[in-house]
Design a protein around this motif. Structure first.
Motif, PDB file in Angstrom:
ATOM      1  N   TYR A   1       0.829  -1.203   0.000  1.00 39.65           N
ATOM      2  CA  TYR A   1       0.000   0.000   0.000  1.00 39.65           C
ATOM      3  C   TYR A   1       0.868   1.260   0.000  1.00 39.65           C
ATOM      4  O   TYR A   1       0.642   2.185  -0.790  1.00 39.65           O
ATOM      5  CB  TYR A   1      -0.923   0.014   1.224  1.00 39.65           C
ATOM      6  CG  TYR A   1      -2.266  -0.631   1.006  1.00 39.65           C
ATOM      7  CD1 TYR A   1      -3.228  -0.033   0.196  1.00 39.65           C
ATOM      8  CD2 TYR A   1      -2.576  -1.835   1.628  1.00 39.65           C
ATOM      9  CE1 TYR A   1      -4.472  -0.620   0.004  1.00 39.65           C
ATOM     10  CE2 TYR A   1      -3.825  -2.437   1.443  1.00 39.65           C
ATOM     11  CZ  TYR A   1      -4.763  -1.832   0.638  1.00 39.65           C
ATOM     12  OH  TYR A   1      -5.991  -2.410   0.441  1.00 39.65           O
ATOM     13  N   VAL A   2       1.850   1.297   0.884  1.00 40.97           N
ATOM     14  CA  VAL A   2       2.719   2.476   0.976  1.00 40.97           C
ATOM     15  C   VAL A   2       3.510   2.670  -0.311  1.00 40.97           C
ATOM     16  O   VAL A   2       3.611   3.791  -0.842  1.00 40.97           O
ATOM     17  CB  VAL A   2       3.675   2.356   2.177  1.00 40.97           C
ATOM     18  CG1 VAL A   2       4.705   3.483   2.163  1.00 40.97           C
ATOM     19  CG2 VAL A   2       2.887   2.379   3.488  1.00 40.97           C
TER      20      VAL A   2
ATOM     21  N   VAL B   1      -4.983   0.665  -4.680  1.00 43.34           N
ATOM     22  CA  VAL B   1      -4.567   2.048  -4.878  1.00 43.34           C
ATOM     23  C   VAL B   1      -4.872   2.494  -6.299  1.00 43.34           C
ATOM     24  O   VAL B   1      -5.220   3.659  -6.534  1.00 43.34           O
ATOM     25  CB  VAL B   1      -3.070   2.226  -4.547  1.00 43.34           C
ATOM     26  CG1 VAL B   1      -2.606   3.660  -4.837  1.00 43.34           C
ATOM     27  CG2 VAL B   1      -2.814   1.883  -3.075  1.00 43.34           C
ATOM     28  N   GLY B   2      -4.764   1.554  -7.256  1.00 47.51           N
ATOM     29  CA  GLY B   2      -5.136   1.857  -8.632  1.00 47.51           C
ATOM     30  C   GLY B   2      -4.044   1.650  -9.657  1.00 47.51           C
ATOM     31  O   GLY B   2      -4.254   1.921 -10.840  1.00 47.51           O
TER      32      GLY B   2
ATOM     33  N   ILE C   1      -4.543  11.414  -3.087  1.00 46.74           N
ATOM     34  CA  ILE C   1      -5.011  10.072  -3.435  1.00 46.74           C
ATOM     35  C   ILE C   1      -6.523   9.995  -3.215  1.00 46.74           C
ATOM     36  O   ILE C   1      -7.016  10.398  -2.151  1.00 46.74           O
ATOM     37  CB  ILE C   1      -4.318   9.018  -2.551  1.00 46.74           C
ATOM     38  CG1 ILE C   1      -2.813   8.972  -2.822  1.00 46.74           C
ATOM     39  CG2 ILE C   1      -4.954   7.652  -2.751  1.00 46.74           C
ATOM     40  CD1 ILE C   1      -2.398   8.103  -3.964  1.00 46.74           C
ATOM     41  N   VAL C   2      -7.251   9.477  -4.192  1.00 46.92           N
ATOM     42  CA  VAL C   2      -8.710   9.420  -4.059  1.00 46.92           C
ATOM     43  C   VAL C   2      -9.238   7.992  -3.920  1.00 46.92           C
ATOM     44  O   VAL C   2     -10.437   7.795  -3.721  1.00 46.92           O
ATOM     45  CB  VAL C   2      -9.398  10.107  -5.259  1.00 46.92           C
ATOM     46  CG1 VAL C   2      -9.022  11.572  -5.327  1.00 46.92           C
ATOM     47  CG2 VAL C   2      -9.053   9.399  -6.572  1.00 46.92           C
ATOM     48  N   THR C   3      -8.370   6.999  -3.990  1.00 45.35           N
ATOM     49  CA  THR C   3      -8.819   5.605  -3.987  1.00 45.35           C
ATOM     50  C   THR C   3      -8.752   4.951  -2.612  1.00 45.35           C
ATOM     51  O   THR C   3      -9.485   3.993  -2.339  1.00 45.35           O
ATOM     52  CB  THR C   3      -7.969   4.781  -4.966  1.00 45.35           C
ATOM     53  OG1 THR C   3      -6.581   5.032  -4.699  1.00 45.35           O
ATOM     54  CG2 THR C   3      -8.289   5.148  -6.408  1.00 45.35           C
ATOM     55  N   VAL C   4      -7.840   5.409  -1.745  1.00 49.35           N
ATOM     56  CA  VAL C   4      -7.660   4.797  -0.429  1.00 49.35           C
ATOM     57  C   VAL C   4      -7.450   5.892   0.610  1.00 49.35           C
ATOM     58  O   VAL C   4      -7.187   7.054   0.269  1.00 49.35           O
ATOM     59  CB  VAL C   4      -6.455   3.821  -0.406  1.00 49.35           C
ATOM     60  CG1 VAL C   4      -6.695   2.628  -1.309  1.00 49.35           C
ATOM     61  CG2 VAL C   4      -5.158   4.534  -0.796  1.00 49.35           C
ATOM     62  N   ASP C   5      -7.539   5.515   1.875  1.00 51.81           N
ATOM     63  CA  ASP C   5      -7.317   6.439   2.987  1.00 51.81           C
ATOM     64  C   ASP C   5      -5.844   6.410   3.360  1.00 51.81           C
ATOM     65  O   ASP C   5      -5.392   5.541   4.124  1.00 51.81           O
ATOM     66  CB  ASP C   5      -8.187   6.031   4.181  1.00 51.81           C
ATOM     67  CG  ASP C   5      -8.122   7.034   5.333  1.00 51.81           C
ATOM     68  OD1 ASP C   5      -7.153   7.815   5.412  1.00 51.81           O
ATOM     69  OD2 ASP C   5      -9.047   7.023   6.171  1.00 51.81           O
TER      70      ASP C   5
ATOM     71  N   GLU D   1      -1.373   2.681  10.398  1.00 47.24           N
ATOM     72  CA  GLU D   1      -1.248   1.246  10.634  1.00 47.24           C
ATOM     73  C   GLU D   1       0.145   0.752  10.267  1.00 47.24           C
ATOM     74  O   GLU D   1       0.719  -0.113  10.948  1.00 47.24           O
ATOM     75  CB  GLU D   1      -2.303   0.492   9.818  1.00 47.24           C
ATOM     76  CG  GLU D   1      -2.315  -1.010  10.022  1.00 47.24           C
ATOM     77  CD  GLU D   1      -2.686  -1.414  11.436  1.00 47.24           C
ATOM     78  OE1 GLU D   1      -2.382  -2.561  11.814  1.00 47.24           O
ATOM     79  OE2 GLU D   1      -3.286  -0.591  12.164  1.00 47.24           O
ATOM     80  N   ALA D   2       0.724   1.323   9.199  1.00 47.26           N
ATOM     81  CA  ALA D   2       2.072   0.925   8.777  1.00 47.26           C
ATOM     82  C   ALA D   2       3.097   1.232   9.867  1.00 47.26           C
ATOM     83  O   ALA D   2       4.014   0.439  10.121  1.00 47.26           O
ATOM     84  CB  ALA D   2       2.451   1.633   7.480  1.00 47.26           C
ATOM     85  N   ARG D   3       2.975   2.360  10.530  1.00 44.88           N
ATOM     86  CA  ARG D   3       3.919   2.710  11.608  1.00 44.88           C
ATOM     87  C   ARG D   3       3.837   1.709  12.755  1.00 44.88           C
ATOM     88  O   ARG D   3       4.855   1.335  13.339  1.00 44.88           O
ATOM     89  CB  ARG D   3       3.650   4.131  12.100  1.00 44.88           C
ATOM     90  CG  ARG D   3       4.106   5.218  11.127  1.00 44.88           C
ATOM     91  CD  ARG D   3       4.061   6.599  11.753  1.00 44.88           C
ATOM     92  NE  ARG D   3       2.689   7.051  12.014  1.00 44.88           N
ATOM     93  CZ  ARG D   3       1.950   7.715  11.141  1.00 44.88           C
ATOM     94  NH1 ARG D   3       2.414   7.980   9.922  1.00 44.88           N
ATOM     95  NH2 ARG D   3       0.722   8.103  11.451  1.00 44.88           N
TER      96      ARG D   3
END
Length: 432
Positions: free
Chosen positions: A104-105, A142-143, A409-413, A420-422
């Motif tokens: 994701y990142v 993410v797209g 970014i418009v697809t994910v928060d 959460e990654a941290r």
């Protein structure tokens, strides 16, 4: 959809002021001036630069959580020791949640930097099965488009090698235009004859490989010492020089090996910034171009802003030869814009990489105000010295779908993902 009032770099040519028309997932029209077509949705590009989405031809998504990590012991004196003390320690601790969040990142930071297609090379010896799907699910959410593979290696034993082979085969069987695959191999020096025989048997010469080649000098030295032949000759004898294969780095290969890559219709992908960071040398790619080898550009997981790697790619030959004439901005047309586009088109099975009718509508809008005249003959100079110097990607589209709008970014928060990654990164570091 029409996007008008933009300057356009098609990947081949420059239009000072023009428009594009997108029908469904493809460009249907590209032209200068004002559009004649009438569409329901018209976007004013406000004088921005419209150009093809960037393609990263060699990435390591799993490197995401290495950022800021402090190890209890880290004092490598060779490239192999660097792998042992950092990357192999990290990848052995990765579980599916960390793999997914890493993806994701990586996808978010890639698309924010104009990348619309990622060619990934993955490793997680303790969590092999299902790892490629976890990566693809996240990147697709993410797209972006994702081509991934699992790097088969003998370093974690027979079971891990067998699982890696199975993961590659399973993922390759389920590919589509948003998730594709190569057959991943780590490097010659971690692959014995038995494993290469198994890979050859299951791939049947039909699956292109994605492998590190002669990144450090140890790789060639090991191959010559143990097998009496150089790396690419070894892969060729095992029937693994499949058309479309990606050979990353190739810093220490011979001309004979480069010729095999050319004749087998493969690609050398240069990762200059990472090579300098690892102290392994410089891939002198101008010689490959002279031989007719197709050269692409990746970044080896050294962050996800590919624009920075374009700088190092073009400048490292100057340093190597102490001569600024050995490479120039027009070489980006032959490599980054042509070869990377060909790799992506071949991988995802759709025409990608250019702003042309019939091509998939993967493109970016960049806020760039030139301080000097910009025209067809000097665009690539503006791109290298200006556009990527202070890259401002405002909008990104993949297959005509908007992924980034006005820099967001418009697809994910994004904030929830990074939060959460941290947490996962902190727990991972403690396990290390």
């Amino acid at each position: 959809m029409i996007i008008k009032n933009v300057s356009i770099f098609t990947g081949k040519d420059y239009i000072e002021q023009g428009y594009v028309v997108i029908s469904g997932e493809n460009f249907s029209s590209v032209g200068a001036g004002e559009p004649l077509e009438k569409e329901d949705k018209i976007i004013d590009g406000q004088g921005k630069l419209l150009m093809p989405g960037f393609i990263n031809a060699h990435a390591h998504i799993y490197s995401t959580f290495a950022r800021g990590m402090i190890l209890d012991y880290f004092n490598p004196s060779s490239f192999t020791e660097l792998l042992e003390q950092l990357w192999w320690r990290l990848d052995r601790k990765l579980t599916l949640p960390e793999i997914e969040l890493s993806a994701y990142v990586a996808a978010i930071e890639s698309v924010e930097s104009g990348v619309t297609s990622l060619i990934d090379h993955h490793s997680s010896p303790s969590e092999i099965r299902g790892s490629l799907r976890a990566i693809a699910d996240a990147v697709n959410a993410v797209g972006l488009r994702i081509d991934s593979c699992y790097e088969v290696s003998d370093r974690d034993g027979l079971k891990a090698a067998e699982d890696g082979i199975a993961e590659n085969i399973d993922f390759f069987a389920k590919r589509n235009e948003f998730r594709s695959a190569h057959f991943g191999l780590h490097a010659s020096f971690t692959l014995g004859e038995e494993t290469l025989n198994k890979v050859s048997e299951v791939s049947k010469g039909k699956v292109p490989i994605h492998v590190h080649v002669a990144e450090g000098p140890e790789d060639e030295e090991n191959s010559l010492l143990r097998y009496g032949k150089r790396i690419i000759h070894r892969f060729q004898e095992h029937g693994l020089t499949t058309p479309g294969s990606i050979y990353a780095h190739c810093i220490h290969i011979s001309n004979d090996e480069a010729q095999i890559i050319k004749e087998s219709d493969g690609y050398i992908v240069v990762n200059a910034q990472s090579n300098l960071n690892n102290g392994v040398g410089i891939s002198y790619w101008p010689d490959f171009l002279k031989m007719g080898v197709k050269v692409g550009i990746g970044n080896d997981g050294f962050g996800f802003n590919l624009a920075k790697d374009l700088r190092f790619f073009l400048l490292t030959p100057h340093h190597e030869k102490r001569d600024p004439r050995v490479s120039g901005v027009n070489d980006l047309i032959k490599t980054f814009f042509r070869t990377n586009a060909e790799i992506a088109t071949r991988s995802f099975g759709k025409e990608l990489g250019y702003i042309e009718p019939g091509q998939r509508a993967d493109f970016v809008l960049i806020d760039y105000t030139p301080p000097t005249p910009i025209e067809r003959d000097n665009f690539i100079g503006h791109f290298f010295y200006g556009v990527i110097d202070n890259l401002k990607v405002t909008d990104v589209f993949v297959s005509g779908k908007q992924i980034v709008s006005e820099g967001e970014i418009v697809t994910v928060d994004k904030q929830a993902i990074y939060s959460e990654a941290r947490k996962l990164a902190s727990a991972l570091w403690k396990r290390l």
